[in-house]
Design an enzyme around this catalytic site. Sequence first.
Site, PDB file in Angstrom:
ATOM      1  N   ALA A 151       0.797  -1.224   0.000  1.00 17.34           N
ATOM      2  CA  ALA A 151       0.000   0.000   0.000  1.00 17.34           C
ATOM      3  C   ALA A 151       0.831   1.275   0.000  1.00 17.34           C
ATOM      4  CB  ALA A 151      -0.918  -0.014   1.221  1.00 17.34           C
ATOM      5  N   ASN A 199       0.720  -3.903   7.892  1.00 24.23           N
ATOM      6  CA  ASN A 199       1.787  -4.465   7.056  1.00 24.23           C
ATOM      7  C   ASN A 199       2.750  -3.354   6.656  1.00 24.23           C
ATOM      8  OD1 ASN A 199       0.951  -7.362   6.413  1.00 24.23           O
ATOM      9  ND2 ASN A 199      -0.940  -6.215   6.082  1.00 24.23           N
ATOM     10  N   HIS A 219      -1.354   6.893   5.108  1.00 24.93           N
ATOM     11  CA  HIS A 219      -0.115   6.542   5.793  1.00 24.93           C
ATOM     12  C   HIS A 219       0.818   7.740   5.615  1.00 24.93           C
ATOM     13  CE1 HIS A 219      -1.507   2.383   5.799  1.00 24.93           C
ATOM     14  NE2 HIS A 219      -1.735   2.500   4.509  1.00 24.93           N
TER      15      HIS A 219
HETATM   16  N1  NAD Z   1       1.737  -5.233   2.265  1.00 30.38           N
HETATM   17  C1  NAD Z   1       0.670  -4.440   2.299  1.00 30.38           C
HETATM   18  O1  NAD Z   1       0.776  -3.217   2.174  1.00 30.38           O
HETATM   19  C2  NAD Z   1      -0.696  -5.035   2.464  1.00 30.38           C
HETATM   20  C3  NAD Z   1      -1.812  -4.232   2.235  1.00 30.38           C
HETATM   21  C4  NAD Z   1      -3.078  -4.793   2.374  1.00 30.38           C
HETATM   22  C5  NAD Z   1      -3.229  -6.116   2.786  1.00 30.38           C
HETATM   23  N2  NAD Z   1      -2.118  -6.869   3.032  1.00 30.38           N
HETATM   24  C6  NAD Z   1      -2.241  -8.270   3.495  1.00 30.38           C
HETATM   25  O2  NAD Z   1      -2.547  -9.105   2.397  1.00 30.38           O
HETATM   26  C7  NAD Z   1      -3.246 -10.262   2.865  1.00 30.38           C
HETATM   27  C8  NAD Z   1      -4.471 -10.539   1.974  1.00 30.38           C
HETATM   28  O3  NAD Z   1      -5.347  -9.428   2.024  1.00 30.38           O
HETATM   29  P1  NAD Z   1      -6.792  -9.484   1.328  1.00 30.38           P
HETATM   30  O4  NAD Z   1      -7.386  -8.123   1.497  1.00 30.38           O
HETATM   31  O5  NAD Z   1      -6.703 -10.077  -0.019  1.00 30.38           O
HETATM   32  O6  NAD Z   1      -7.538 -10.512   2.319  1.00 30.38           O
HETATM   33  P2  NAD Z   1      -8.894 -11.314   2.039  1.00 30.38           P
HETATM   34  O7  NAD Z   1      -9.389 -11.707   3.383  1.00 30.38           O
HETATM   35  O8  NAD Z   1      -9.784 -10.553   1.132  1.00 30.38           O
HETATM   36  O9  NAD Z   1      -8.397 -12.606   1.247  1.00 30.38           O
HETATM   37  C9  NAD Z   1      -7.555 -13.582   1.808  1.00 30.38           C
HETATM   38  C10 NAD Z   1      -7.917 -14.911   1.161  1.00 30.38           C
HETATM   39  O10 NAD Z   1      -6.913 -15.882   1.517  1.00 30.38           O
HETATM   40  C11 NAD Z   1      -7.583 -17.114   1.772  1.00 30.38           C
HETATM   41  N3  NAD Z   1      -6.730 -17.977   2.580  1.00 30.38           N
HETATM   42  C12 NAD Z   1      -6.477 -17.903   3.894  1.00 30.38           C
HETATM   43  N4  NAD Z   1      -5.635 -18.898   4.278  1.00 30.38           N
HETATM   44  C13 NAD Z   1      -5.370 -19.610   3.157  1.00 30.38           C
HETATM   45  C14 NAD Z   1      -4.584 -20.770   2.896  1.00 30.38           C
HETATM   46  N5  NAD Z   1      -3.907 -21.378   3.866  1.00 30.38           N
HETATM   47  N6  NAD Z   1      -4.539 -21.239   1.632  1.00 30.38           N
HETATM   48  C15 NAD Z   1      -5.221 -20.619   0.632  1.00 30.38           C
HETATM   49  N7  NAD Z   1      -5.986 -19.529   0.821  1.00 30.38           N
HETATM   50  C16 NAD Z   1      -6.051 -19.031   2.075  1.00 30.38           C
HETATM   51  C17 NAD Z   1      -8.884 -16.716   2.445  1.00 30.38           C
HETATM   52  O11 NAD Z   1      -9.825 -17.757   2.348  1.00 30.38           O
HETATM   53  C18 NAD Z   1      -9.274 -15.469   1.632  1.00 30.38           C
HETATM   54  O12 NAD Z   1     -10.032 -15.835   0.499  1.00 30.38           O
HETATM   55  C19 NAD Z   1      -3.597  -9.969   4.338  1.00 30.38           C
HETATM   56  O13 NAD Z   1      -2.648 -10.625   5.177  1.00 30.38           O
HETATM   57  C20 NAD Z   1      -3.390  -8.482   4.458  1.00 30.38           C
HETATM   58  O14 NAD Z   1      -3.032  -8.114   5.765  1.00 30.38           O
HETATM   59  C21 NAD Z   1      -0.865  -6.363   2.853  1.00 30.38           C
END
Ligand code: NAD
Length: 260
Positions: A112, A181, A211
């Site tokens: 992000a 994150n 942020h």
């Molecule tokens: N780096 C960054 O700046 C940043 C920004 C936003 C989100 N994120 C992170 O990215 C990740 C995903 O975010 P999102 O908004 O897509 O979440 P989300 O909840 O929309 O989607 C996550 C998906 O992963 C699936 N999942 C969970 N465990 C699993 C496994 N073991 N095997 C397969 N699938 C699995 C869930 O069923 C869900 O469909 C989160 O950890 C979030 O914190 C990082």
Amino acid sequence: MKVAIIGCGAIGGVVARAVRDGAVPEAELVGVVHAEPVDPPDLPVVDFRTALEVADLVVECAGQRALAELGPSVVESAADLLVVSVGALTDDALLHKLRDSGPGGLHLCTGAIGGLDLLAATARGGGLDSVRIVTTKKAPALVQRWMDAEQQERIRTATGPVELMRAPAREVTAAFPSSTNVAASVALAVGDWNKVEATVVADPDAPLTSHVISAEGSAGRYRFEICNQPSPENPTTSGVVPHAVLSAVARLARRTGVFA
Ligand SMILES: NC(=O)c1ccc[n+]([C@@H]2O[C@H](COP(=O)([O-])OP(=O)(O)OC[C@H]3O[C@@H](n4cnc5c(N)ncnc54)[C@H](O)[C@@H]3O)[C@@H](O)[C@H]2O)c1
């Protein structure tokens, strides 16, 4: 480059469909590793073992627990791993396992925010004394299970900004795993968890997730303000994140003529 994606939510779903549709010409979608009872009807679904056998790059878009459980097998299988749930890397043991065991390489998605390249460059020269990140989100997205009922209610009914936590980045990342994150990314770029102070603010009127990163030292003075639209599918995630993942996939697939 053959790409498998773990997690098909707000980030993984957008990335998978874009790779499938040729958004990164050098990349081909192997499939998504999916954990929900109903598979996405329009995407190839593969099991984790198949993903490891076929993919050159596995993209984690599934959350911190999934990264801790599955990440080590990815790098041990010789596929490269691109991580979105950077907050999981507050766990030093996991970070070392993913970074140092190989043969697959570990890549971190900028997610992000931006400016990590400049922070890393200035920190490398010893030029930063202090680094701060203040994250402001709409209040409901910041309610956590560890909060007592009174605190949850205070956040939900706040009529103005409420500072929820101000502490070293490692502590704040652990307390708000899906919203900080970015604090972990800043600390990893700077290479020093103790130098980065993170603050989380709940704001009922915040139209965008913001942020504000500020840093200073002998190298200079820096301030980045990033205001992202939340993802339409997940208000704790910013809409730009899948596109940051696609940029990273493109950089890894075509390692020439790109910013490094
Ligand atoms: N780096 C960054 O700046 C940043 C920004 C936003 C989100 N994120 C992170 O990215 C990740 C995903 O975010 P999102 O908004 O897509 O979440 P989300 O909840 O929309 O989607 C996550 C998906 O992963 C699936 N999942 C969970 N465990 C699993 C496994 N073991 N095997 C397969 N699938 C699995 C869930 O069923 C869900 O469909 C989160 O950890 C979030 O914190 C990082």
